[in-house]
Write a protein that holds these residues in place. Structure first.
Motif, PDB file in Angstrom:
ATOM      1  N   SER A 114      30.562  84.643  81.069  1.00 50.30           N
ATOM      2  CA  SER A 114      31.730  85.411  80.630  1.00 50.30           C
ATOM      3  C   SER A 114      32.783  84.539  79.956  1.00 50.30           C
ATOM      4  O   SER A 114      33.424  84.978  79.010  1.00 50.30           O
ATOM      5  CB  SER A 114      32.344  86.168  81.804  1.00 50.30           C
ATOM      6  OG  SER A 114      32.824  85.257  82.775  1.00 50.30           O
ATOM      7  N   GLU A 115      32.960  83.295  80.400  1.00 51.62           N
ATOM      8  CA  GLU A 115      34.031  82.467  79.850  1.00 51.62           C
ATOM      9  C   GLU A 115      33.556  81.227  79.117  1.00 51.62           C
ATOM     10  O   GLU A 115      34.378  80.434  78.654  1.00 51.62           O
ATOM     11  CB  GLU A 115      34.994  82.073  80.981  1.00 51.62           C
ATOM     12  CG  GLU A 115      35.621  83.297  81.615  1.00 51.62           C
ATOM     13  CD  GLU A 115      36.913  83.009  82.331  1.00 51.62           C
ATOM     14  OE1 GLU A 115      37.422  81.881  82.227  1.00 51.62           O
ATOM     15  OE2 GLU A 115      37.414  83.927  82.974  1.00 51.62           O
ATOM     16  N   GLU A 123      40.590  81.245  74.269  1.00 52.10           N
ATOM     17  CA  GLU A 123      41.289  82.220  75.120  1.00 52.10           C
ATOM     18  C   GLU A 123      41.207  83.638  74.560  1.00 52.10           C
ATOM     19  O   GLU A 123      40.939  84.588  75.289  1.00 52.10           O
ATOM     20  CB  GLU A 123      42.742  81.786  75.302  1.00 52.10           C
ATOM     21  CG  GLU A 123      43.397  82.305  76.550  1.00 52.10           C
ATOM     22  CD  GLU A 123      42.649  81.975  77.845  1.00 52.10           C
ATOM     23  OE1 GLU A 123      42.513  82.909  78.666  1.00 52.10           O
ATOM     24  OE2 GLU A 123      42.192  80.839  78.056  1.00 52.10           O
ATOM     25  N   HIS A 124      41.405  83.791  73.257  1.00 49.83           N
ATOM     26  CA  HIS A 124      41.369  85.139  72.668  1.00 49.83           C
ATOM     27  C   HIS A 124      39.960  85.724  72.616  1.00 49.83           C
ATOM     28  O   HIS A 124      39.789  86.905  72.380  1.00 49.83           O
ATOM     29  CB  HIS A 124      42.000  85.143  71.269  1.00 49.83           C
ATOM     30  CG  HIS A 124      41.253  84.337  70.272  1.00 49.83           C
ATOM     31  ND1 HIS A 124      41.471  82.990  70.102  1.00 49.83           N
ATOM     32  CD2 HIS A 124      40.275  84.666  69.403  1.00 49.83           C
ATOM     33  CE1 HIS A 124      40.667  82.535  69.163  1.00 49.83           C
ATOM     34  NE2 HIS A 124      39.931  83.525  68.732  1.00 49.83           N
ATOM     35  N   ALA A 125      38.919  84.902  72.855  1.00 52.37           N
ATOM     36  CA  ALA A 125      37.540  85.393  72.820  1.00 52.37           C
ATOM     37  C   ALA A 125      37.014  85.756  74.210  1.00 52.37           C
ATOM     38  O   ALA A 125      35.951  86.344  74.326  1.00 52.37           O
ATOM     39  CB  ALA A 125      36.634  84.344  72.192  1.00 52.37           C
ATOM     40  N   LYS A 126      37.770  85.391  75.251  1.00 53.48           N
ATOM     41  CA  LYS A 126      37.333  85.692  76.615  1.00 53.48           C
ATOM     42  C   LYS A 126      37.536  87.173  76.911  1.00 53.48           C
ATOM     43  O   LYS A 126      38.457  87.795  76.388  1.00 53.48           O
ATOM     44  CB  LYS A 126      38.137  84.864  77.622  1.00 53.48           C
ATOM     45  CG  LYS A 126      37.829  83.384  77.557  1.00 53.48           C
ATOM     46  CD  LYS A 126      38.662  82.634  78.573  1.00 53.48           C
ATOM     47  CE  LYS A 126      38.415  81.146  78.473  1.00 53.48           C
ATOM     48  NZ  LYS A 126      39.275  80.400  79.395  1.00 53.48           N
ATOM     49  N   PRO A 127      36.702  87.728  77.791  1.00 47.80           N
ATOM     50  CA  PRO A 127      36.882  89.131  78.160  1.00 47.80           C
ATOM     51  C   PRO A 127      38.214  89.320  78.880  1.00 47.80           C
ATOM     52  O   PRO A 127      38.632  88.475  79.657  1.00 47.80           O
ATOM     53  CB  PRO A 127      35.710  89.442  79.084  1.00 47.80           C
ATOM     54  CG  PRO A 127      34.940  88.195  79.236  1.00 47.80           C
ATOM     55  CD  PRO A 127      35.577  87.113  78.439  1.00 47.80           C
ATOM     56  N   LYS A 128      38.869  90.402  78.605  1.00 45.91           N
ATOM     57  CA  LYS A 128      40.160  90.718  79.232  1.00 45.91           C
ATOM     58  C   LYS A 128      39.957  91.856  80.223  1.00 45.91           C
ATOM     59  O   LYS A 128      39.266  92.823  79.931  1.00 45.91           O
ATOM     60  CB  LYS A 128      41.186  91.154  78.176  1.00 45.91           C
ATOM     61  CG  LYS A 128      41.394  90.173  77.046  1.00 45.91           C
ATOM     62  CD  LYS A 128      42.256  89.021  77.475  1.00 45.91           C
ATOM     63  CE  LYS A 128      42.655  88.137  76.321  1.00 45.91           C
ATOM     64  NZ  LYS A 128      41.790  87.102  75.955  1.00 45.91           N
TER      65      LYS A 128
END
Length: 164
Positions: free
Chosen positions: A56-57, A140-145
């Motif tokens: 995921s990260e 950071e902007h590509a990680k799932p939120k």
């Protein structure tokens, strides 16, 4: 009754050569489309075999590089593209005959486009037993939120009845 003539075997070599040429061209085309080197480059034994795992990260990449020294490896990240460059030096052995030689020597470059952008400042690289192990954290902007779901309390909700 009409007689049917079949072509002689003398006409087939050209056909087989053309089929082999078409197969090679299709291999090259699909290798480029799928982001892999053509089979001839892989067979040389210089370009590393890769395993790529997405979590995921982060991404985890293992590259097989037997016989390559860590100081002969260059790793670069640009956006979501990982590029490995290096060189496997040729062993110079005197007075020997090879019975089999499958590991090629020379320079290699392999670029891999990942499905998300990487944070290049947090990349980790370890070289152990001929395997390069990379940990590539996602930007950071590509990680799932995680999006919180809000609930409405019963006291805040109101219903009204309208007569028409």
């Amino acid at each position: 009754m009409a007689m049917v003539r079949f072509p002689s075997f003398g006409t087939f070599p050209g056909l087989f050569q053309e089929m082999e040429r078409m197969k090679s061209e299709m291999d090259r085309l699909f290798a480029g489309f799928m982001g892999r080197a053509p089979l001839s480059a892989v067979d040389s034994g210089v370009s590393p075999a890769l395993n790529v795992i997405e979590e995921s990260e982060r991404f985890l990449v293992d590259a097989e590089l037997p016989g390559v020294r860590p100081e002969d490896i260059e790793i670069s990240i640009e956006g979501n593209t990982l590029t490995l460059r290096g060189e496997r030096k040729k062993e110079d052995l005197d007075n020997v005959s090879y019975h089999r030689r499958e590991r090629g020597a020379g320079k290699f470059q392999k670029a891999l486009t990942l499905p998300a952008e990487i944070n290049p400042d947090a990349v980790e690289a370890k070289f152990e037993h001929g395997v390069l192990k990379l940990v590539l954290p996602k930007a950071e902007h590509a990680k799932p939120k995680k999006i919180p779901v809000l609930t409405v309390r019963a006291t805040e909700a109101s219903t009204s009845v309208v007569d028409i």
